[in-house]
Design a protein around this motif. Structure first.
Motif, mmCIF file in Angstrom:
data_model
loop_
_atom_site.group_PDB
_atom_site.id
_atom_site.type_symbol
_atom_site.label_atom_id
_atom_site.label_comp_id
_atom_site.label_asym_id
_atom_site.label_seq_id
_atom_site.Cartn_x
_atom_site.Cartn_y
_atom_site.Cartn_z
ATOM 1 N N UNK A 60 11.763 2.270 0.983
ATOM 2 C CA UNK A 60 10.670 1.385 1.393
ATOM 3 C C UNK A 60 11.173 -0.026 1.675
ATOM 4 N N UNK A 61 11.993 -0.570 0.807
ATOM 5 C CA UNK A 61 12.492 -1.926 1.021
ATOM 6 C C UNK A 61 13.342 -2.013 2.282
ATOM 7 N N UNK A 62 14.024 -0.901 2.616
ATOM 8 C CA UNK A 62 14.876 -0.898 3.799
ATOM 9 C C UNK A 62 14.120 -0.952 5.105
ATOM 10 N N UNK A 63 12.794 -0.762 5.078
ATOM 11 C CA UNK A 63 12.007 -0.852 6.306
ATOM 12 C C UNK A 63 11.883 -2.279 6.814
ATOM 13 N N UNK B 125 -5.807 3.457 -5.066
ATOM 14 C CA UNK B 125 -6.523 3.431 -6.352
ATOM 15 C C UNK B 125 -7.350 2.154 -6.474
ATOM 16 N N UNK B 126 -6.770 1.037 -6.069
ATOM 17 C CA UNK B 126 -7.503 -0.225 -6.106
ATOM 18 C C UNK B 126 -8.668 -0.190 -5.127
ATOM 19 N N UNK B 127 -8.484 0.484 -4.003
ATOM 20 C CA UNK B 127 -9.581 0.620 -3.037
ATOM 21 C C UNK B 127 -10.749 1.382 -3.651
ATOM 22 N N UNK B 128 -10.457 2.431 -4.407
ATOM 23 C CA UNK B 128 -11.517 3.181 -5.078
ATOM 24 C C UNK B 128 -12.236 2.308 -6.098
ATOM 25 N N UNK B 129 -11.479 1.509 -6.826
ATOM 26 C CA UNK B 129 -12.105 0.612 -7.801
ATOM 27 C C UNK B 129 -13.015 -0.380 -7.105
ATOM 28 N N UNK B 130 -12.556 -0.932 -5.980
ATOM 29 C CA UNK B 130 -13.367 -1.889 -5.243
ATOM 30 C C UNK B 130 -14.628 -1.221 -4.679
ATOM 31 N N UNK C 48 0.826 -1.206 0.000
ATOM 32 C CA UNK C 48 0.000 0.000 0.000
ATOM 33 C C UNK C 48 0.859 1.255 0.000
ATOM 34 N N UNK C 49 1.985 1.218 0.708
ATOM 35 C CA UNK C 49 2.896 2.361 0.712
ATOM 36 C C UNK C 49 3.524 2.581 -0.666
ATOM 37 N N UNK C 50 3.796 1.503 -1.359
ATOM 38 C CA UNK C 50 4.327 1.644 -2.714
ATOM 39 C C UNK C 50 3.308 2.385 -3.596
ATOM 40 N N UNK C 51 2.037 1.992 -3.464
ATOM 41 C CA UNK C 51 0.988 2.639 -4.246
ATOM 42 C C UNK C 51 0.797 4.096 -3.808
ATOM 43 N N UNK D 20 3.063 6.085 -2.591
ATOM 44 C CA UNK D 20 4.181 6.852 -3.128
ATOM 45 C C UNK D 20 3.939 7.284 -4.559
ATOM 46 N N UNK D 21 3.341 6.403 -5.345
ATOM 47 C CA UNK D 21 3.020 6.744 -6.731
ATOM 48 C C UNK D 21 1.987 7.860 -6.799
ATOM 49 N N UNK D 22 0.947 7.764 -5.947
ATOM 50 C CA UNK D 22 -0.093 8.793 -5.935
ATOM 51 C C UNK D 22 0.477 10.145 -5.514
ATOM 52 N N UNK D 23 1.297 10.147 -4.476
ATOM 53 C CA UNK D 23 1.880 11.401 -4.008
ATOM 54 C C UNK D 23 2.850 11.985 -5.033
#
Length: 507
Positions: free
Chosen positions: A203-206, A254-259, A70-73, A75-78
């Motif tokens: 993100x991967x470093x978390x 974005x997927x949440x909005x689609x759902x 979700x954080x990856x997604x 980041x794209x939105x922001x």
């Protein structure tokens, strides 16, 4: 707030928006207010509870996988809004003031949290920021009803759902906020300096996906972070993002909005179908979206109210479930130890059994009770379980096996993608009979009768049975050579006898 209010001001105030369980850009009051004031830098922290126990409960394994995706997604939105998103790991009381100072921000904003340990941490951080000359603002957005704004005449908070629901169901919740305007690029010098800090990670470093959520010999995960589990998760926890949960979900706002756009299919007929686990449209499955704030509850409520051609009975049956989430947070806000202590104090003396072997059978989905084993398999494979089956599996553990609800709550915490600090313990206490529940203890879910009533043709059981961590042979899947580990009738009587002993000791 109107659309005009979402536009940025002329001045160049810089705000650090601390994202937590609000991984969206729509209907985000903190983000909208920050853009109104000027420019924004975002941050998300993989938090650790401090030495005083302040902070959120550490994420379980399945939730960590969801958070990463979700954080990856997010980041794209922001990025599409021109807003950088930074990552860090560690105590937020150290990171947020340091980040605010080193980034030179004028203010920090966040969405409110309601669990007592998180509220105390946020108050501490607000004081640290204010003392350092940095403004700090908390904004609503996670709930429809702020817990301190509703109370019964007879007490300080509601302890039963129906009176709570009647008190809040008609409250106005405001309009859904639009996505903020895209911001101009940050000055080059500021952009270049953002990554030049010892607290910054990628993100991967978390390490959200590095481990599997099980504890090593020191009682920590591979990253050294206490995961808050009871140590019963095994080395067979799957690689969530590859072979199991990732096959069932696509995290992100974005997927949440689609759902959400398909909500009508779930609400149409919901009053009759929501207890049928074999029907893929029997529930909306929005719970992980709400848990991580990919959707706000205000967006969910607005979508339900706006649906055409849906009966009011179905519409309000679904909305009632949305307010169950509110009620769980209402209780959690007022009860600081609900994660570990029973709401009904007499249950602290309940004579639970210490039976590690039975607990393992329950976790592995090898109890010999088809509905229970199918439910535990769905949980294992999808990181989610139908609510009717959650109640049946939880009742079986706490009342047929007489194992403390805390062990089940811990297992669900580690394996559910939608486990949050309110719904998970409140629901377990409700089923165990020690929580916010006006019904008597002898309401014990018989899993065989539940299967006959709600899965009469076996769609659910046949779909999932044998796919839990314990696995089953073909013969066992067919019901052969898989004797139940407990007699349902005799164990029910044992549960009632244990309750009578507890009551006798309390008198």
């Amino acid at each position: 707030m109107s659309d005009d209010a979402a536009q940025p001001a002329d001045h160049d105030q810089l705000t650090l928006v601390w994202f937590r369980d609000d991984l969206r850009v729509d209907d985000h009051e903190a983000l909208t207010a920050a853009r109104t004031d000027g420019q924004v830098i975002g941050i998300w922290i993989r938090e650790q509870r401090d030495a005083d126990g302040l902070g959120p409960r550490p994420l379980g394994a399945a939730a960590r996988w969801w958070a990463h995706e979700s954080l990856r997604a997010l980041g794209t939105e922001l990025d599409g809004l021109g807003i950088p998103l930074l990552f860090a790991a560690g105590p937020a009381a150290d990171i947020i003031p340091q980040a605010a100072a080193e980034l030179g921000v004028d203010a920090v904003r966040w969405s409110r949290r309601y669990a007592p340990a998180s509220r105390a941490l946020d108050a501490k951080i607000k004081t640290l920021l204010t003392d350092a000359g940095c403004a700090a603002h908390s904004n609503p957005g996670a709930l429809l009803v702020e817990p301190w704004t509703v109370s019964p005449q007879s007490g300080d908070f509601y302890k039963v759902f129906t009176p709570f629901f009647n008190a809040v169901r008609d409250r106005k919740v405001g309009d859904v906020l639009p996505v903020p305007a895209k911001q101009p690029p940050l000055p080059e010098a500021r952009q270049a300096a953002m990554d030049d800090h010892d607290w910054v990670s990628d993100l991967d470093g978390l390490g959200l996906r590095d481990g599997t959520g099980h504890r090593n010999e020191s009682g920590t995960d591979s990253g050294g972070t206490d995961m808050g589990t009871d140590g019963t998760t095994s080395a067979r926890v799957p690689q969530w993002w590859k072979s199991t949960v990732a096959q069932h979900w696509s995290p992100g706002c974005r997927e949440a909005q689609r759902q959400l756009q398909g909500l009508g299919e779930s609400i149409d007929g919901y009053g009759d179908s929501h207890d049928v686990p074999g029907d893929p449209d029997s529930t909306s499955a929005l719970s992980p979206r709400l848990r991580f704030g990919e959707l706000s509850p205000r967006q969910a409520l607005a979508a339900a109210l706006d649906l055409p051609d849906i009966s009011d009975d179905d519409r309000y049956a679904w909305i009632r479930q949305l307010y169950w989430r509110e009620f769980s947070w209402h209780l959690t806000y007022h009860l600081p130890h609900i994660e570990t202590e029973p709401m009904r104090s007499e249950f602290a003396r309940f004579p639970y059994e210490d039976d590690p072997e039975a607990l393992k059978h329950w976790q592995n989905g090898t109890t010999g009770i088809p509905l229970v084993d199918a439910g535990m398999a769905q949980l294992w494979q999808a990181g989610w379980m139908h609510n009717r089956v959650r109640m049946a599996t939880a009742s079986f553990l706490t009342k047929n096996l007489l194992i403390h609800w805390w062990h089940g709550e811990q297992w669900f915490w580690d394996t559910l993608v939608d486990a949050d600090e309110a719904n998970n313990p409140v629901s377990w206490q409700w089923v165990a009979g020690c929580g916010a529940d006006a019904a008597p203890y002898f309401r014990i879910f018989n899993p065989e009768r539940q299967r006959e009533r709600f899965d009469p043709h076996g769609e659910y059981v046949n779909r999932w049975l044998g796919q839990g961590p314990g696995g089953l042979t073909q013969a066992e899947r067919a019901g052969e050579d898989c004797e139940p580990i407990v007699d349902l009738k005799a164990s029910r009587q044992a549960a009632l006898a244990a309750y009578d002993r507890m009551k006798a000791e309390s008198d």
